[in-house]
Design a protein around this motif. Structure first.
Motif, PDB file in Angstrom:
ATOM      1  N   GLY A 192       0.787  -1.219   0.000  1.00 36.70           N
ATOM      2  CA  GLY A 192       0.000   0.000   0.000  1.00 36.70           C
ATOM      3  C   GLY A 192       0.819   1.268   0.000  1.00 36.70           C
ATOM      4  O   GLY A 192       1.891   1.327   0.596  1.00 36.70           O
ATOM      5  N   ASP A 193       0.295   2.244  -0.696  1.00 35.47           N
ATOM      6  CA  ASP A 193       0.782   3.627  -0.695  1.00 35.47           C
ATOM      7  C   ASP A 193      -0.494   4.441  -0.839  1.00 35.47           C
ATOM      8  O   ASP A 193      -0.838   4.916  -1.916  1.00 35.47           O
ATOM      9  N   PHE A 194      -1.240   4.523   0.251  1.00 35.44           N
ATOM     10  CA  PHE A 194      -2.622   4.985   0.190  1.00 35.44           C
ATOM     11  C   PHE A 194      -2.927   5.883   1.377  1.00 35.44           C
ATOM     12  O   PHE A 194      -2.723   5.487   2.520  1.00 35.44           O
ATOM     13  N   GLY A 211      -1.561   8.470   2.869  1.00 31.67           N
ATOM     14  CA  GLY A 211      -0.533   8.798   3.853  1.00 31.67           C
ATOM     15  C   GLY A 211       0.027   7.619   4.622  1.00 31.67           C
ATOM     16  O   GLY A 211       0.727   7.798   5.607  1.00 31.67           O
ATOM     17  N   VAL A 212      -0.273   6.408   4.166  1.00 32.73           N
ATOM     18  CA  VAL A 212       0.234   5.199   4.819  1.00 32.73           C
ATOM     19  C   VAL A 212       0.920   4.340   3.767  1.00 32.73           C
ATOM     20  O   VAL A 212       0.340   4.041   2.729  1.00 32.73           O
ATOM     21  N   VAL A 213       2.170   3.957   4.041  1.00 33.22           N
ATOM     22  CA  VAL A 213       2.878   2.996   3.191  1.00 33.22           C
ATOM     23  C   VAL A 213       2.925   1.687   3.957  1.00 33.22           C
ATOM     24  O   VAL A 213       3.304   1.648   5.128  1.00 33.22           O
ATOM     25  N   THR A 214       2.506   0.612   3.287  1.00 33.45           N
ATOM     26  CA  THR A 214       2.454  -0.703   3.921  1.00 33.45           C
ATOM     27  C   THR A 214       3.306  -1.681   3.132  1.00 33.45           C
ATOM     28  O   THR A 214       3.220  -1.739   1.904  1.00 33.45           O
ATOM     29  N   ILE A 215       4.125  -2.423   3.854  1.00 31.70           N
ATOM     30  CA  ILE A 215       4.966  -3.463   3.264  1.00 31.70           C
ATOM     31  C   ILE A 215       4.665  -4.753   4.011  1.00 31.70           C
ATOM     32  O   ILE A 215       4.579  -4.768   5.242  1.00 31.70           O
ATOM     33  N   GLY A 216       4.491  -5.826   3.255  1.00 33.42           N
ATOM     34  CA  GLY A 216       4.217  -7.129   3.852  1.00 33.42           C
ATOM     35  C   GLY A 216       5.389  -8.065   3.669  1.00 33.42           C
ATOM     36  O   GLY A 216       6.127  -7.967   2.682  1.00 33.42           O
ATOM     37  N   ALA A 217       5.561  -8.957   4.636  1.00 31.58           N
ATOM     38  CA  ALA A 217       6.613  -9.973   4.569  1.00 31.58           C
ATOM     39  C   ALA A 217       5.987 -11.331   4.858  1.00 31.58           C
ATOM     40  O   ALA A 217       5.100 -11.444   5.718  1.00 31.58           O
ATOM     41  N   ALA A 218       6.440 -12.363   4.146  1.00 30.62           N
ATOM     42  CA  ALA A 218       5.873 -13.704   4.252  1.00 30.62           C
ATOM     43  C   ALA A 218       6.875 -14.683   4.846  1.00 30.62           C
ATOM     44  O   ALA A 218       8.085 -14.585   4.602  1.00 30.62           O
ATOM     45  N   PHE A 219       6.342 -15.664   5.601  1.00 32.31           N
ATOM     46  CA  PHE A 219       7.155 -16.668   6.293  1.00 32.31           C
ATOM     47  C   PHE A 219       6.428 -18.008   6.281  1.00 32.31           C
ATOM     48  O   PHE A 219       5.205 -18.051   6.303  1.00 32.31           O
ATOM     49  N   ASP A 220       7.194 -19.107   6.314  1.00 30.53           N
ATOM     50  CA  ASP A 220       6.587 -20.437   6.443  1.00 30.53           C
ATOM     51  C   ASP A 220       6.288 -20.769   7.897  1.00 30.53           C
ATOM     52  O   ASP A 220       5.379 -21.535   8.186  1.00 30.53           O
ATOM     53  N   THR A 221       7.088 -20.216   8.824  1.00 33.49           N
ATOM     54  CA  THR A 221       6.881 -20.447  10.253  1.00 33.49           C
ATOM     55  C   THR A 221       6.623 -19.110  10.937  1.00 33.49           C
ATOM     56  O   THR A 221       6.958 -18.054  10.396  1.00 33.49           O
ATOM     57  N   LYS A 222       6.045 -19.161  12.127  1.00 34.75           N
ATOM     58  CA  LYS A 222       5.734 -17.933  12.850  1.00 34.75           C
ATOM     59  C   LYS A 222       7.030 -17.170  13.132  1.00 34.75           C
ATOM     60  O   LYS A 222       7.953 -17.696  13.747  1.00 34.75           O
ATOM     61  N   PRO A 223       7.113 -15.918  12.677  1.00 35.09           N
ATOM     62  CA  PRO A 223       8.379 -15.175  12.821  1.00 35.09           C
ATOM     63  C   PRO A 223       8.630 -14.699  14.252  1.00 35.09           C
ATOM     64  O   PRO A 223       7.731 -14.236  14.938  1.00 35.09           O
ATOM     65  N   VAL A 224       9.867 -14.870  14.677  1.00 35.25           N
ATOM     66  CA  VAL A 224      10.347 -14.284  15.925  1.00 35.25           C
ATOM     67  C   VAL A 224      11.260 -13.151  15.485  1.00 35.25           C
ATOM     68  O   VAL A 224      12.272 -13.383  14.830  1.00 35.25           O
ATOM     69  N   TYR A 225      10.880 -11.920  15.810  1.00 37.85           N
ATOM     70  CA  TYR A 225      11.579 -10.783  15.222  1.00 37.85           C
ATOM     71  C   TYR A 225      11.805  -9.669  16.229  1.00 37.85           C
ATOM     72  O   TYR A 225      11.168  -9.617  17.283  1.00 37.85           O
ATOM     73  N   LYS A 226      12.741  -8.792  15.872  1.00 39.76           N
ATOM     74  CA  LYS A 226      12.941  -7.549  16.614  1.00 39.76           C
ATOM     75  C   LYS A 226      13.071  -6.435  15.587  1.00 39.76           C
ATOM     76  O   LYS A 226      13.460  -6.672  14.439  1.00 39.76           O
ATOM     77  N   THR A 227      12.708  -5.235  15.995  1.00 38.31           N
ATOM     78  CA  THR A 227      12.775  -4.090  15.092  1.00 38.31           C
ATOM     79  C   THR A 227      13.608  -2.989  15.716  1.00 38.31           C
ATOM     80  O   THR A 227      13.715  -2.890  16.938  1.00 38.31           O
ATOM     81  N   PHE A 228      14.200  -2.180  14.856  1.00 41.53           N
ATOM     82  CA  PHE A 228      14.921  -1.005  15.324  1.00 41.53           C
ATOM     83  C   PHE A 228      15.118  -0.052  14.154  1.00 41.53           C
ATOM     84  O   PHE A 228      14.826  -0.394  13.005  1.00 41.53           O
ATOM     85  N   ARG A 229      15.591   1.143  14.477  1.00 40.89           N
ATOM     86  CA  ARG A 229      15.830   2.176  13.475  1.00 40.89           C
ATOM     87  C   ARG A 229      17.317   2.466  13.371  1.00 40.89           C
ATOM     88  O   ARG A 229      18.021   2.427  14.374  1.00 40.89           O
ATOM     89  N   LEU A 230      17.762   2.752  12.173  1.00 41.29           N
ATOM     90  CA  LEU A 230      19.126   3.203  11.939  1.00 41.29           C
ATOM     91  C   LEU A 230      19.047   4.570  11.265  1.00 41.29           C
ATOM     92  O   LEU A 230      18.072   4.860  10.563  1.00 41.29           O
ATOM     93  N   HIS A 231      20.057   5.390  11.492  1.00 37.78           N
ATOM     94  CA  HIS A 231      20.009   6.767  11.006  1.00 37.78           C
ATOM     95  C   HIS A 231      21.200   7.084  10.105  1.00 37.78           C
ATOM     96  O   HIS A 231      22.232   6.441  10.170  1.00 37.78           O
ATOM     97  N   SER A 232      21.021   8.113   9.308  1.00 38.06           N
ATOM     98  CA  SER A 232      22.040   8.659   8.386  1.00 38.06           C
ATOM     99  C   SER A 232      22.541   7.626   7.399  1.00 38.06           C
ATOM    100  O   SER A 232      23.699   7.247   7.454  1.00 38.06           O
ATOM    101  N   PRO A 233      21.754   7.156   6.490  1.00 37.71           N
ATOM    102  CA  PRO A 233      20.385   7.502   6.157  1.00 37.71           C
ATOM    103  C   PRO A 233      19.373   6.761   7.035  1.00 37.71           C
ATOM    104  O   PRO A 233      19.713   5.774   7.701  1.00 37.71           O
ATOM    105  N   GLU A 234      18.129   7.230   6.979  1.00 31.77           N
ATOM    106  CA  GLU A 234      17.059   6.649   7.799  1.00 31.77           C
ATOM    107  C   GLU A 234      16.656   5.275   7.268  1.00 31.77           C
ATOM    108  O   GLU A 234      16.414   5.102   6.075  1.00 31.77           O
ATOM    109  N   ARG A 235      16.602   4.302   8.200  1.00 26.90           N
ATOM    110  CA  ARG A 235      16.208   2.943   7.838  1.00 26.90           C
ATOM    111  C   ARG A 235      15.416   2.328   8.978  1.00 26.90           C
ATOM    112  O   ARG A 235      15.727   2.560  10.153  1.00 26.90           O
ATOM    113  N   PHE A 236      14.416   1.528   8.624  1.00 24.76           N
ATOM    114  CA  PHE A 236      13.685   0.727   9.601  1.00 24.76           C
ATOM    115  C   PHE A 236      14.074  -0.716   9.342  1.00 24.76           C
ATOM    116  O   PHE A 236      14.028  -1.185   8.207  1.00 24.76           O
ATOM    117  N   VAL A 237      14.468  -1.417  10.403  1.00 22.39           N
ATOM    118  CA  VAL A 237      15.016  -2.767  10.262  1.00 22.39           C
ATOM    119  C   VAL A 237      14.166  -3.773  11.020  1.00 22.39           C
ATOM    120  O   VAL A 237      13.751  -3.528  12.151  1.00 22.39           O
TER     121      VAL A 237
END
Length: 173
Positions: free
Chosen positions: A132-134, A136-162
């Motif tokens: 989606g790009d609708f 004012g919201v951008v949506t990205i989906g990710a697919a997995f075969d098993t239930k994902p165990v994940y962590k998120t964080f941000r990196l800067h200069s340049p800006e990234r969401f991980v």
């Protein structure tokens, strides 16, 4: 009598102008305008991934200040706006929403250079889609075969969401 009303109106105008001027920071009249390279709305420009020894990584590149991001697990992915199901193979999905954000410029031209829909062959990450790009919201989906165990964080200069998704297998060549 007419002269008093005119005098009162002029005095009110002077006081109003003085009051507004008093609330402006010093030098505001000479403040620089925003650079054309700094978007007022965050622009999502890419999504990329990589495999590592104990995790797969999904990175979302953003131009401008990183907007608030939500990540949640869902049973299926749907395209924003149309509501059609996203044809990514997998049993488990993550929906990543950035808002306020856009994947297009003010003229409506896409600035997103990443995949629209791609199958991936990593130990956990099996696919990525721009869903989606609708409004004012951008949506990205990710697919997995098993239930994902994940962590998120941000990196800067340049800006990234991980998003790092854990796995126990080694990387495949």
């Amino acid at each position: 009598m007419q002269h008093r009303h005119t005098l009162a109106a002029v005095a009110a105008g002077i006081l109003l102008t003085a009051g507004i001027g008093a609330t402006m920071p010093a030098g505001a009249a000479n403040a620089p305008t925003l650079s054309t390279t700094t978007p007022t709305t965050a622009l999502v420009v890419n999504a990329r991934w990589g495999g590592h020894a104990t995790f797969d990584r999904l990175v979302i590149d953003v131009r401008g200040a990183m907007p608030p991001v939500t990540v949640h697990q869902t049973r299926a992915l749907y395209y924003d706006g149309s509501g059609e199901r996203v044809p990514l193979a997998g049993k488990h999905f993550l929906e990543i929403k950035l808002s306020p954000a856009a994947a297009h410029d003010d003229s409506g031209r896409s600035v997103y250079k990443g995949p629209r829909l791609v199958k991936i062959y990593l130990p956990t990450l099996k696919g990525v889609a721009l869903t989606g790009d609708f409004e004012g919201v951008v949506t990205i989906g990710a697919a997995f075969d098993t239930k994902p165990v994940y962590k998120t964080f941000r990196l800067h200069s340049p800006e990234r969401f991980v998003v790092d998704i854990a796995h126990t297998m080694g990387c495949r060549s």
